[in-house]
Design a protein around this motif. Structure first.
Motif, PDB file in Angstrom:
ATOM      1  N   MET A  34       0.760  -1.109  -0.044  1.00  0.00           N
ATOM      2  CA  MET A  34       0.119   0.048   0.030  1.00  0.00           C
ATOM      3  C   MET A  34       0.883   1.266  -0.015  1.00  0.00           C
ATOM      4  O   MET A  34       1.759   1.219   0.732  1.00  0.00           O
ATOM      5  CB  MET A  34      -0.832  -0.118   1.297  1.00  0.00           C
ATOM      6  N   TRP A  53       1.067  -4.299   3.891  1.00  0.00           N
ATOM      7  CA  TRP A  53      -0.136  -4.264   4.652  1.00  0.00           C
ATOM      8  C   TRP A  53       0.015  -5.072   5.794  1.00  0.00           C
ATOM      9  O   TRP A  53      -0.557  -4.932   6.773  1.00  0.00           O
ATOM     10  CB  TRP A  53      -1.364  -4.650   3.711  1.00  0.00           C
ATOM     11  N   ARG A  72      -0.563   2.051   8.934  1.00  0.00           N
ATOM     12  CA  ARG A  72      -1.971   1.364   8.585  1.00  0.00           C
ATOM     13  C   ARG A  72      -2.518   0.794  10.174  1.00  0.00           C
ATOM     14  O   ARG A  72      -1.732   0.350  10.918  1.00  0.00           O
ATOM     15  CB  ARG A  72      -1.866   0.377   7.761  1.00  0.00           C
ATOM     16  N   ILE A  74      -4.998  -1.915  10.670  1.00  0.00           N
ATOM     17  CA  ILE A  74      -5.407  -3.394   9.814  1.00  0.00           C
ATOM     18  C   ILE A  74      -7.141  -3.332  10.232  1.00  0.00           C
ATOM     19  O   ILE A  74      -7.941  -3.669   9.545  1.00  0.00           O
ATOM     20  CB  ILE A  74      -4.803  -4.395  10.091  1.00  0.00           C
ATOM     21  N   MET A  79      -5.362   3.473   6.131  1.00  0.00           N
ATOM     22  CA  MET A  79      -3.807   3.696   5.921  1.00  0.00           C
ATOM     23  C   MET A  79      -3.760   5.252   6.100  1.00  0.00           C
ATOM     24  O   MET A  79      -4.689   5.977   5.895  1.00  0.00           O
ATOM     25  CB  MET A  79      -3.319   3.133   4.406  1.00  0.00           C
ATOM     26  N   ALA A  98      -3.011   0.712  -3.963  1.00  0.00           N
ATOM     27  CA  ALA A  98      -2.882  -0.641  -3.594  1.00  0.00           C
ATOM     28  C   ALA A  98      -2.355  -1.345  -4.624  1.00  0.00           C
ATOM     29  O   ALA A  98      -2.887  -1.331  -5.473  1.00  0.00           O
ATOM     30  CB  ALA A  98      -4.042  -1.260  -2.805  1.00  0.00           C
TER      31      ALA A  98
END
Length: 115
Positions: A34, A53, A72, A74, A79, A98
């Motif tokens: 990302m 990621w 980021r 999750i 992000m 992405a």
């Protein structure tokens, strides 16, 4: 369908800070790289920063090292790009990206830094 939605852009004075967010949806992003890119008027789109990621490994372009931080969350599928000590040359449209063989892009958010 992958969706990336940026937010957080705006107008700030030199030396100020902004935090960009990119909400991602549409699939599991495990294994994806990302990142953030930017495009200034009359210039090509350029890499700013990236993060894996899953592992959270980060990379930065030289002009932003020490000033920008990519991260980021999750659990929130989001992000971020924390931008500190902004300079007029940081003025651009910032795009969320992405990548896993194919590139997905957000619509972009304008960042303007006044001198």
């Amino acid at each position: 369908q992958v969706q990336l939605v940026e937010s957080g852009g705006g107008l700030v004075q030199t030396g100020g800070s902004l935090r960009l967010s990119c909400a991602v949806s549409g699939r599991t992003f495990s294994g994806y790289a990302m990142g953030w890119f930017r495009q200034a008027p009359g210039k090509e789109r350029e890499f700013v920063a990236s993060i894996s990621w899953t592992g959270g490994i980060t990379y930065y372009a030289d002009p932003v090292k020490g000033r920008f931080t990519i991260s980021r969350d999750i659990a929130k599928n989001t992000m971020y790009l924390q931008m500190n000590n902004l300079k007029p040359e940081d003025t651009a449209v910032y795009y969320c990206n992405a990548r896993l063989g194919v590139d997905w892009w957000g619509q972009g958010t304008q960042v303007t830094v006044s001198s």
